[in-house]
Each structure stands twice: as C-alpha cells, then as structure tokens.
Design an enzyme around this catalytic site. Structure first.
Site, PDB file in Angstrom:
ATOM      1  N   ASP A  61      42.544  48.570  43.359  1.00  0.00           N
ATOM      2  CA  ASP A  61      43.226  47.289  43.431  1.00  0.00           C
ATOM      3  C   ASP A  61      42.446  46.392  44.376  1.00  0.00           C
ATOM      4  OD1 ASP A  61      46.059  45.873  42.921  1.00  0.00           O
ATOM      5  OD2 ASP A  61      45.428  45.479  44.987  1.00  0.00           O
ATOM      6  N   ASP A  70      39.516  34.771  37.881  1.00  0.00           N
ATOM      7  CA  ASP A  70      39.026  35.360  36.630  1.00  0.00           C
ATOM      8  C   ASP A  70      37.547  35.729  36.745  1.00  0.00           C
ATOM      9  OD1 ASP A  70      41.522  34.991  35.593  1.00  0.00           O
ATOM     10  OD2 ASP A  70      40.991  33.218  34.405  1.00  0.00           O
ATOM     11  N   GLU A  75      44.996  42.445  39.062  1.00  0.00           N
ATOM     12  CA  GLU A  75      43.751  42.838  39.711  1.00  0.00           C
ATOM     13  C   GLU A  75      43.640  44.339  39.855  1.00  0.00           C
ATOM     14  OE1 GLU A  75      46.778  42.157  43.009  1.00  0.00           O
ATOM     15  OE2 GLU A  75      46.325  41.370  41.025  1.00  0.00           O
ATOM     16  N   ASN A  94      43.406  33.906  44.912  1.00  0.00           N
ATOM     17  CA  ASN A  94      43.769  33.009  43.814  1.00  0.00           C
ATOM     18  C   ASN A  94      44.388  31.718  44.332  1.00  0.00           C
ATOM     19  OD1 ASN A  94      42.877  34.148  41.482  1.00  0.00           O
ATOM     20  ND2 ASN A  94      44.753  35.250  40.995  1.00  0.00           N
TER      21      ASN A  94
END
Length: 468
Positions: free
Chosen positions: A335, A352, A378, A343
């Site tokens: 992770d 992305d 993620e 983000n």
C-alpha cells in the site's frame, strides 16, 4: 545384385504410395489408360538397367589409349629373374625366367598409362578391372597392381613413390574373365609403412593412375613362368542403379506435378468464387476475435495501470493452486503510504501517474510468472509462485527500497514510500484466509510507522527485515 533389387523394390513402393495418395483425385475415365501405360513403361525401365552395356576402357588386345608395355625383373640388380617377351609383343605373351643362382626378389610387367609417369588416367567413373590371363605350364598365384601418382606423396624421380594398390589372384581364379573391384584393392604394406601419411592419403586413389601391372609377389623356384594377357579393360556403369531409379522417380514426380498443375487450373475458377466469401467470413471472424480479446482484457485487467483486476487475479490464482508445480505460493500486499494526502496535494492525475509508474517498476523487478493485481485504490497484491515466505520477504524488501528511492517529477521532486505485508499460503489453506493474514501483516507495517515489510505472525519463518 541384392542391393539393386532392394532399390527397385523401394522405387516401386514409393510410386505406389504416390498413387495411393493421389489416385482418388484422378478421373478414371480419362486417366486409367494413361496410368496403365505409364506403369508398364516404368516396369520396363526398372528392369532395363541391368541390360545397359557397361562403360569400358580397353587396354588389351585393343587399346583405347596409349599404353607402353614394360617387363621388369631383378636381373639388372644382380637377381636371378629375367622378364622377357615370348614371341611378338602384340601376342602379350610374357615370361618370367628365374635362374638357379641368387635369391628371388621381383619379376613382372607394367602397362604404363602415362608417357611421363605424371599424368595418367582418371578412373573415378569406373568401378572394376576385368582381366583374362593364361598361365601355361605352372600353377602360381599372381598379383595385380595399380600405381597412382599424387604430388602430395609422389616424386617424379622415384618410380616407387607412386601409390601401390594391389590384389592377390589365386591360381584357381585364373580361369575365364576375372573382375577385380576397385574396392578390393588395398595398399601394399611395404609402400604405406615407408611413408608417414595422414589418414585421407592412406586409402586407394584412382583419379590419376599412371600404370597397372601383373607380377609374382611370392618367391619362385628356378624355371619359366609364362603369362598370356588375353583381355584387360576398366569397366563401370554409365549410370548407377541409384541414379537410374532416382531419375525414374523424378520423372514420375514431374508428371504428377504437371497433372497437379492442370487440376489446379481447372479448380481455380471455383476457388476464385469461394475466395471472396472466405475473405468476408475471415474478416468477420477477425473482428469477432478482436472484440473477444478486448472484452477479455476489460474483464481481467485494470484499465488505468494494466495490472490484473480482482477477477483476473483470482482466475490465475485458482490455476496455480490446482497445479502442484507452482508450490509454494506467497502473497505480497503493498500500500502506498499517505497516498490520499498526495492526491489532495497534487491532484488525481498526478496520483494516476504515480500508480502507473509503480506498476512499471514492479514489472521490471518481478518475474514473468509473478501475478500483479490492483486490489483497490493504491493497494496492490503480488502473487509469487514457487516462492516461500523467506524469499517473498526478500523480494518485498527489494521493492520497498526501489519505491523509496524513486523520484516523481512534479513541480518539485516528490518521494513516496510503501508498506508491505507478506504471507505464504499454507497447504490446503483457502485463499481468502491467506489474504486476511497478509492484510493483517500490512496493517501491522502501517501501525509500526510505514515504509516497512512485515511477515504475517503465523508464518514459520521469522526474522523479517524491517526498515523505519
């Protein structure tokens, strides 16, 4: 002879196989007569080969090339043997006269095929020597020999340097015409032992024969030993049996090729009519295959990163679990740390980009047999076949270091880390149970400060490396 019979049988069997394979396509009403005639001609041709006259190069009584008759004996060296003609030389009646005094050494006659003892006859197209002798008044064995000149071992100033190939003829074999195959000739021991030659030069050669001869190899008692040469010639096939039968087979193949071409011309119109329909069907089939592949890709792959989605991952895992050669199997769940904050700071497009770069990194440093899945957001799950827990921890630690050292180019260089949970699937353990244990290990890595590798506590391997 047995070999030639076997070659004929093989030829006929091959032609029969050709017709068994192609005969169904022929029209009996138009082709039967032609086929019967062709088979009859073939049988005649097969049977005719032994009737073909042999190639012949005559030396006696009528020479097809210049020859020089040269009797020899050891008298000139103080020996007891004298070699001489009895009557006109044209009668080819030669005598070896051995006197009582002295030890016999040699006596014979040469038929020289070269005027300079350098350039003789090329006999590679011949296979045997036919000889008819009469030995009136005695019953002694004689020796036939052939001299071959090759500058690699021959010396023009030494008559004995030419290769000496011989064949010993027993007295009982002298009645009628004697056929001596070239393959029956052998090097004389006295000649080969006096020279240190490589293997390829220690076998009889026939491309430059400068002389043949007849003589006595064994010791002779005093007396007269007459030899009359009635016939002497080199013989061989104009065309070998193998070449003859192969030519017949090639004629059949050419004929069948011509027949096949004719059939193709007749069928070309039908082929052209169907070709358009086949092209249409082929195009439709290609479109369907393309759509099928696209839907299959959509059903098993994550559209953003190209990694497997959960459905595709579970399919691959199910295949591996049921195939013992992939055991053991380990899971690595990773992770990206603080990805939500990333983000919120840089936007989802930047997020992305990070996920795609992460997948590219994993593809570079994992094996082809490993299966990577985007588990959600993620979070990524890596399936490692043929990998135990210890090896999976080493791989996870390597990936952890690569991720932490990677730089993401934004308005500024950004550094990200990831946390890892590792677990080995137990024998007979349901996949979901192994995943739960892996997930717990991941959350332990998160709780202990992130950017580390944790092995699930139930695993037998201990000592997983961690990094703060």
């Amino acid at each position: 002879m047995a070999r030639e019979v076997a070659q004929r049988s093989s030829l006929l069997a091959t032609i029969g196989a050709i017709f068994n394979k192609n005969g169904a396509a022929m029209s009996p009403s138009r082709s039967l007569h032609f086929l019967l005639v062709a088979i009859a001609i073939t049988l005649l041709a097969v049977a005719a080969h032994p009737l073909i006259p042999e190639r012949q190069h005559s030396l006696v009584p009528h020479a097809d090339s210049t020859i020089i008759l040269a009797p020899y004996g050891d008298a000139m060296q103080g020996g007891p043997s004298h070699s001489e003609w009895v009557g006109p030389q044209e009668d080819y009646h030669w005598r070896c006269r051995v006197e009582p005094e002295g030890d016999y050494v040699f006596c014979g006659i040469n038929l020289l095929l070269s005027e300079d003892n350098l350039h003789g006859l090329d006999l590679t197209d011949f296979e045997a020597f036919e000889l008819q002798l009469e030995t009136p008044g005695h019953n002694q064995d004689v020796q036939f020999f052939m001299r071959h000149y090759d500058e690699r071992y021959s010396n023009p100033d030494d008559n004995n340097s030419a290769q000496f190939n011989k064949f010993d003829i027993k007295a009982g074999e002298l009645g009628g015409t004697l056929r001596i195959g070239f393959d029956e000739l052998s090097l004389a021991d006295w000649w080969s032992s006096a020279r240190d030659l490589p293997r390829e030069l220690r076998r009889p050669a026939f491309h430059n024969v400068i002389a043949i001869g007849i003589g006595y190899a064994q010791a002779l008692e005093p007396g007269h030993y007459d030899v009359i040469i009635k016939e002497a010639s080199f013989v061989g096939e104009w065309i070998s049996a193998a070449t003859w039968y192969l030519s017949i087979l090639l004629i059949w193949l050419v004929g069948l090729g011509a027949w096949g071409t004719h059939r193709l011309v007749l069928l070309s119109r039908i082929t052209r009519r169907h070709r358009r329909q086949l092209d249409i069907l082929s195009n439709r089939n290609a479109q369907l295959k393309e759509e099928t592949d696209r839907y299959k890709q959509l059903s098993t792959r994550d559209p953003l990163t190209g990694a497997y989605n959960r459905y595709g991952f579970e399919q691959r895992l199910s295949q591996m679990i049921h195939q013992n050669e992939f055991q053991p199997i380990s899971l690595i769940l990773l992770d990206v740390d603080h990805f939500k904050t990333f983000n919120d700071t840089y936007g989802h497009d930047a997020g992305d980009k990070v996920l795609r770069q992460l997948v590219n990194l994993l593809d570079q440093y994992t094996r082809k047999q490993d299966v990577l899945c985007r588990w959600g957001g993620e979070e990524f799950l890596l399936l490692c076949p043929n990998t135990d827990a210890k090896s999976a921890v080493v791989l996870a630690e390597k990936i952890r270091q690569l991720v932490s050292e990677a730089r993401i180019e934004m308005d500024e260089q950004v550094r990200l880390t990831a946390s890892f949970g590792v677990c080995q699937i137990r024998a007979g353990e349901p996949y979901i149970d192994a995943f739960v244990r892996t997930d717990r290990a991941l959350y332990q890595a998160k709780d202990q400060g992130r950017n580390r590798v944790m092995l699930c506590p139930e695993a037998t391997f201990t000592g997983a490396r961690t990094s703060g």
